[in-house]
Design a protein around this motif. Structure first.
Motif, PDB file in Angstrom:
ATOM      1  N   SER A  25      36.411  42.823  42.651  1.00 26.89           N
ATOM      2  CA  SER A  25      35.318  43.168  43.558  1.00 26.89           C
ATOM      3  C   SER A  25      35.782  43.193  45.000  1.00 26.89           C
ATOM      4  O   SER A  25      35.309  44.004  45.802  1.00 26.89           O
ATOM      5  CB  SER A  25      34.155  42.177  43.386  1.00 26.89           C
ATOM      6  OG  SER A  25      34.498  40.899  43.872  1.00 26.89           O
ATOM      7  N   LEU A  28      37.548  46.455  45.513  1.00 28.26           N
ATOM      8  CA  LEU A  28      36.552  47.525  45.559  1.00 28.26           C
ATOM      9  C   LEU A  28      35.808  47.531  46.887  1.00 28.26           C
ATOM     10  O   LEU A  28      35.437  48.593  47.399  1.00 28.26           O
ATOM     11  CB  LEU A  28      35.552  47.369  44.409  1.00 28.26           C
ATOM     12  CG  LEU A  28      36.083  47.655  43.005  1.00 28.26           C
ATOM     13  CD1 LEU A  28      35.029  47.327  41.962  1.00 28.26           C
ATOM     14  CD2 LEU A  28      36.535  49.094  42.871  1.00 28.26           C
ATOM     15  N   GLY A  36      31.234  45.026  45.653  1.00 30.07           N
ATOM     16  CA  GLY A  36      31.741  44.643  44.356  1.00 30.07           C
ATOM     17  C   GLY A  36      30.687  44.086  43.424  1.00 30.07           C
ATOM     18  O   GLY A  36      31.003  43.594  42.342  1.00 30.07           O
ATOM     19  N   VAL A  39      30.571  44.898  39.717  1.00 31.18           N
ATOM     20  CA  VAL A  39      31.490  44.152  38.872  1.00 31.18           C
ATOM     21  C   VAL A  39      30.978  42.735  38.657  1.00 31.18           C
ATOM     22  O   VAL A  39      30.974  42.214  37.539  1.00 31.18           O
ATOM     23  CB  VAL A  39      32.908  44.108  39.495  1.00 31.18           C
ATOM     24  CG1 VAL A  39      33.841  43.245  38.654  1.00 31.18           C
ATOM     25  CG2 VAL A  39      33.469  45.509  39.648  1.00 31.18           C
ATOM     26  N   LEU A 256      40.486  56.299  40.813  1.00 33.93           N
ATOM     27  CA  LEU A 256      39.717  55.059  40.931  1.00 33.93           C
ATOM     28  C   LEU A 256      38.232  55.312  40.680  1.00 33.93           C
ATOM     29  O   LEU A 256      37.548  54.508  40.035  1.00 33.93           O
ATOM     30  CB  LEU A 256      39.922  54.446  42.316  1.00 33.93           C
ATOM     31  CG  LEU A 256      41.283  53.786  42.556  1.00 33.93           C
ATOM     32  CD1 LEU A 256      41.434  53.430  44.032  1.00 33.93           C
ATOM     33  CD2 LEU A 256      41.452  52.553  41.696  1.00 33.93           C
ATOM     34  N   GLU A 257      37.723  56.432  41.204  1.00 32.76           N
ATOM     35  CA  GLU A 257      36.317  56.768  40.978  1.00 32.76           C
ATOM     36  C   GLU A 257      36.038  56.960  39.488  1.00 32.76           C
ATOM     37  O   GLU A 257      35.017  56.488  38.968  1.00 32.76           O
ATOM     38  CB  GLU A 257      35.955  58.046  41.741  1.00 32.76           C
ATOM     39  CG  GLU A 257      35.784  57.853  43.224  1.00 32.76           C
ATOM     40  CD  GLU A 257      35.365  59.138  43.920  1.00 32.76           C
ATOM     41  OE1 GLU A 257      34.885  59.066  45.055  1.00 32.76           O
ATOM     42  OE2 GLU A 257      35.529  60.220  43.312  1.00 32.76           O
ATOM     43  N   PHE A 260      36.099  53.512  37.790  1.00 34.16           N
ATOM     44  CA  PHE A 260      34.929  52.723  38.150  1.00 34.16           C
ATOM     45  C   PHE A 260      33.674  53.303  37.498  1.00 34.16           C
ATOM     46  O   PHE A 260      32.802  52.564  37.027  1.00 34.16           O
ATOM     47  CB  PHE A 260      34.783  52.702  39.678  1.00 34.16           C
ATOM     48  CG  PHE A 260      33.753  51.726  40.177  1.00 34.16           C
ATOM     49  CD1 PHE A 260      33.571  50.502  39.570  1.00 34.16           C
ATOM     50  CD2 PHE A 260      32.968  52.044  41.271  1.00 34.16           C
ATOM     51  CE1 PHE A 260      32.633  49.598  40.039  1.00 34.16           C
ATOM     52  CE2 PHE A 260      32.021  51.158  41.749  1.00 34.16           C
ATOM     53  CZ  PHE A 260      31.853  49.923  41.135  1.00 34.16           C
ATOM     54  N   PHE A 263      33.637  52.230  33.932  1.00 39.92           N
ATOM     55  CA  PHE A 263      33.231  50.824  33.849  1.00 39.92           C
ATOM     56  C   PHE A 263      31.711  50.695  33.937  1.00 39.92           C
ATOM     57  O   PHE A 263      31.086  49.971  33.158  1.00 39.92           O
ATOM     58  CB  PHE A 263      33.897  50.024  34.970  1.00 39.92           C
ATOM     59  CG  PHE A 263      33.351  48.631  35.128  1.00 39.92           C
ATOM     60  CD1 PHE A 263      33.768  47.607  34.290  1.00 39.92           C
ATOM     61  CD2 PHE A 263      32.419  48.351  36.118  1.00 39.92           C
ATOM     62  CE1 PHE A 263      33.261  46.327  34.427  1.00 39.92           C
ATOM     63  CE2 PHE A 263      31.906  47.072  36.266  1.00 39.92           C
ATOM     64  CZ  PHE A 263      32.321  46.055  35.413  1.00 39.92           C
TER      65      PHE A 263
END
Length: 277
Positions: A25, A28, A36, A39, A256-257, A260, A263
Motif C-alpha cells: 500500500s 501504491l 493503498g 489493499v 502496474l495498472e 492492480f 487484484f
C-alpha cells in the motif's frame, strides 16, 4: 480481542500478511497517488474475520483503520509530488469544500449501514475501478479540459463520498477523472495525493465518531479505528512511500495498472462470494 487459543504461528502469519500489505500500500501511495486502502481494507477484513471480531463491525473497522493510515501516507506522497512541481493546486483548491462534504455524507451513511451493505459498496466500486484499470486505454477521452463548476464540484463530492465508503484515498477515481480530460498521468497522480489528504483526515474523524461507544469493537479501537492495525502498518507505509513516488516518475504504469485492476477484481469477487456464495 485475540482469542487465547489462537496458535502463535497463526498470529505471526497474520502479522506478516498485514505487514506485507502495508509495504504494498505504501508503494501504491507513491505510484498511483493513492493511500493503498484498496489493499488494506480486504486484508484487515480477513484478519479480523480470523480473529473473531464481531461481524457487525468488522468491515467498518477495516475501512476506518485504512483511512487513518492514509492520513500520513497521503501527506508524504503529496509532499514528494509537490516538491517536483506537478500538483494541480487550482483543482485542489476547487475540491477543498466538495470533497470533504462528500466525506461527511459518507460517514453519516457508515454510521447507519450494515456490515453487509458496506461490503457490497466496496465490492461494486472495486469491480468498476478494477475493470477500468484492467481495460483502460490511453486514447479514452471525454474532453481536452476539465469541466468547471458546478460539474467539478459535483465530481469532487462523488470522489469524496465513494472513497470514504470504500476506505481509499480517492487516487484511482481522481486519476480517472483527470486522465479522461487529457491531463498527464504524472499530474493526475500527484494531484490525487492531495485529494487523499482531503479525504483521509475528515474520514478518519468521521469513522471515529460513527463507531464511538460500540460495545462490539475489538480491543484498542477508538470508534471504527483500530490503533493496533494502524501501529503495525504505519511505519512500513511511511518508509516505502517515497520509493513509490520515484517509480511513478521513472516508468510507464500500464503493467502496474493491469495488475492492480486484476487484484481489485479478485477482491470484488471475494466480497461478492462472502455475501451471496
Amino acid at each position: 480481542m485475540l482469542p487465547i487459543e489462537m496458535p502463535i504461528t497463526e498470529i505471526a502469519t497474520f502479522a506478516a500478511g498485514v505487514a506485507f500489505a502495508g509495504a504494498v500500500s505504501g508503494v501504491l501511495a507513491g505510484v498511483f497517488g493513492i493511500g493503498g486502502g484498496a489493499v488494506l481494507v480486504p486484508v484487515f477484513y480477513q484478519v479480523m474475520t480470523a480473529l473473531g471480531v464481531d461481524e457487525g463491525v468488522r468491515m467498518h473497522v477495516a475501512v476506518g483503520s485504512s483511512l487513518a493510515i492514509i492520513v500520513p501516507t497521503s501527506l508524504r506522497s503529496f509532499q514528494g509530488h509537490h516538491a517536483r512541481g506537478v500538483v494541480d493546486m487550482e483543482l485542489l483548491r476547487n475540491f477543498l469544500v466538495p470533497v470533504p462534504l462528500g466525506v461527511l455524507v459518507a460517514t453519516l451513511i457508515a454510521a447507519s449501514i450494515s456490515s453487509e451493505g458496506l461490503r457490497l459498496i466496496f465490492a461494486l466500486i472495486a469491480l468498476a475501478v478494477g475493470l477500468r484499470l484492467a481495460f483502460n486505454r490511453g486514447s479514452w477521452r471525454l474532453g481536452s479540459e476539465i469541466p468547471g463548476n458546478p460539474w467539478r464540484a459535483a465530481i469532487g463530492f462523488v470522489i469524496g463520498l465513494l472513497s470514504t465508503l470504500m476506505g481509499i484515498g480517492g487516487g484511482v477515481m481522481n486519476n480517472t477523472f483527470m486522465s479522461l480530460f487529457g491531463r498527464p498521468m504524472h499530474q493526475a497522480v500527484a494531484t490525487s495525493a492531495g485529494v487523499g489528504v482531503l479525504i483521509a483526515i475528515p474520514g478518519t474523524i468521521g469513522y471515529i465518531w460513527a463507531g464511538w461507544g460500540d460495545a462490539r469493537l475489538p480491543i484498542a479501537s477508538t470508534g471504527y479505528v483500530n490503533w493496533i492495525a494502524v501501529a503495525l502498518i504505519l511505519p512500513i507505509t511511511l518508509l516505502v512511500t517515497p520509493f513509490g513516488v520515484r517509480i511513478a516518475h521513472a516508468m510507464k504504469k500500464r503493467h502496474l495498472e493491469t495488475a492492480f485492476g486484476t487484484f481489485l477484481l479478485l477482491v470484488s469477487g471475494r466480497f461478492f462470494w462472502s455475501l451471496y456464495g
